[in-house]
Design a protein around this motif. Structure first.
Motif, PDB file in Angstrom:
ATOM      1  N   ARG A  93       0.857  -1.186   0.000  1.00 53.87           N
ATOM      2  CA  ARG A  93       0.000   0.000   0.000  1.00 53.87           C
ATOM      3  C   ARG A  93       0.889   1.230   0.000  1.00 53.87           C
ATOM      4  O   ARG A  93       1.734   1.408   0.867  1.00 53.87           O
ATOM      5  N   PHE A  94       0.667   2.101  -0.979  1.00 57.41           N
ATOM      6  CA  PHE A  94       1.461   3.308  -1.148  1.00 57.41           C
ATOM      7  C   PHE A  94       0.824   4.478  -0.391  1.00 57.41           C
ATOM      8  O   PHE A  94      -0.346   4.418   0.002  1.00 57.41           O
ATOM      9  N   ALA A  95       1.588   5.531  -0.208  1.00 57.22           N
ATOM     10  CA  ALA A  95       1.133   6.688   0.573  1.00 57.22           C
ATOM     11  C   ALA A  95      -0.138   7.316   0.011  1.00 57.22           C
ATOM     12  O   ALA A  95      -0.957   7.837   0.760  1.00 57.22           O
ATOM     13  N   ASP A  96      -0.334   7.256  -1.301  1.00 56.91           N
ATOM     14  CA  ASP A  96      -1.529   7.857  -1.906  1.00 56.91           C
ATOM     15  C   ASP A  96      -2.760   6.965  -1.808  1.00 56.91           C
ATOM     16  O   ASP A  96      -3.823   7.299  -2.315  1.00 56.91           O
ATOM     17  N   GLY A  97      -2.602   5.785  -1.174  1.00 49.23           N
ATOM     18  CA  GLY A  97      -3.723   4.862  -1.011  1.00 49.23           C
ATOM     19  C   GLY A  97      -3.825   3.813  -2.095  1.00 49.23           C
ATOM     20  O   GLY A  97      -4.640   2.896  -1.998  1.00 49.23           O
ATOM     21  N   ALA A 132      -4.549  -1.228  -7.745  1.00 47.99           N
ATOM     22  CA  ALA A 132      -5.828  -0.582  -7.439  1.00 47.99           C
ATOM     23  C   ALA A 132      -5.521   0.856  -7.025  1.00 47.99           C
ATOM     24  O   ALA A 132      -4.668   1.104  -6.185  1.00 47.99           O
ATOM     25  N   ARG A 133      -6.220   1.766  -7.616  1.00 49.50           N
ATOM     26  CA  ARG A 133      -6.033   3.182  -7.299  1.00 49.50           C
ATOM     27  C   ARG A 133      -7.228   3.672  -6.491  1.00 49.50           C
ATOM     28  O   ARG A 133      -8.350   3.207  -6.701  1.00 49.50           O
ATOM     29  N   PRO A 134      -6.977   4.577  -5.543  1.00 50.40           N
ATOM     30  CA  PRO A 134      -8.112   5.083  -4.747  1.00 50.40           C
ATOM     31  C   PRO A 134      -9.120   5.815  -5.634  1.00 50.40           C
ATOM     32  O   PRO A 134      -8.732   6.442  -6.626  1.00 50.40           O
ATOM     33  N   GLU A 135     -10.364   5.692  -5.257  1.00 46.48           N
ATOM     34  CA  GLU A 135     -11.403   6.368  -6.016  1.00 46.48           C
ATOM     35  C   GLU A 135     -11.319   7.865  -5.779  1.00 46.48           C
ATOM     36  O   GLU A 135     -11.106   8.310  -4.644  1.00 46.48           O
TER      37      GLU A 135
END
Length: 137
Positions: A93-97, A132-135
């Motif tokens: 999990r990256f800092a940007d979610g 997966a990228r945050p919505e």
């Protein structure tokens, strides 16, 4: 404990120490001259235990990680050497979610010095990587 079980426990420590960011403990997993190849997942070839731990620390220190290794195929090749292939799944999990979920295999060699097994080489191969990228909200 027999040697195959000792190698299983070594790999379990690999996952736990990496995910808990216990860098000193993690360093103890590897031979001084270990060669790690992560080019199959966008990484590098790194030689040396200290250099590899520094590389991982720089890459993952601020990220949440979860590593699982399964179904080991371990072969003792001499009283003090072995090979192993482990199915793996990891989550980063990256800092940007955003999250990376990866699936693949570790192909490894091990050496026993005294009563202690260490990783002498490891190549990570990937079968799949899902991102997966945050919505946006």
């Amino acid at each position: 404990m027999d040697d195959v079980e000792a190698i299983r426990q070594l790999k379990a420590r690999y996952c736990r120490l990496l995910d808990t960011k216990d860098w000193d403990g993690y360093r103890g997993i590897f031979a001084d001259d270990v060669v790690i190849d992560t080019t199959g997942s966008g990484g590098e070839v790194v030689t040396g235990g200290d250099a590899f731990v520094a590389y991982v620390r720089d890459t993952l220190a601020d990220r949440v990680t979860v590593h699982h290794c399964h179904t080991p195929e371990i072969a003792l090749t001499s009283p003090s050497t072995a090979t192993g292939i482990w199915a793996m799944q990891d989550l980063v999990r990256f800092a940007d979610g955003s999250e990376l979920t990866g699936y693949g295999h570790y192909h490894e060699t091990y050496e026993k010095t005294g009563d202690t097994w260490r990783v002498t080489s490891s190549t990570l191969t990937r079968l799949r990587m899902d991102i997966a990228r945050p919505e946006a909200g």
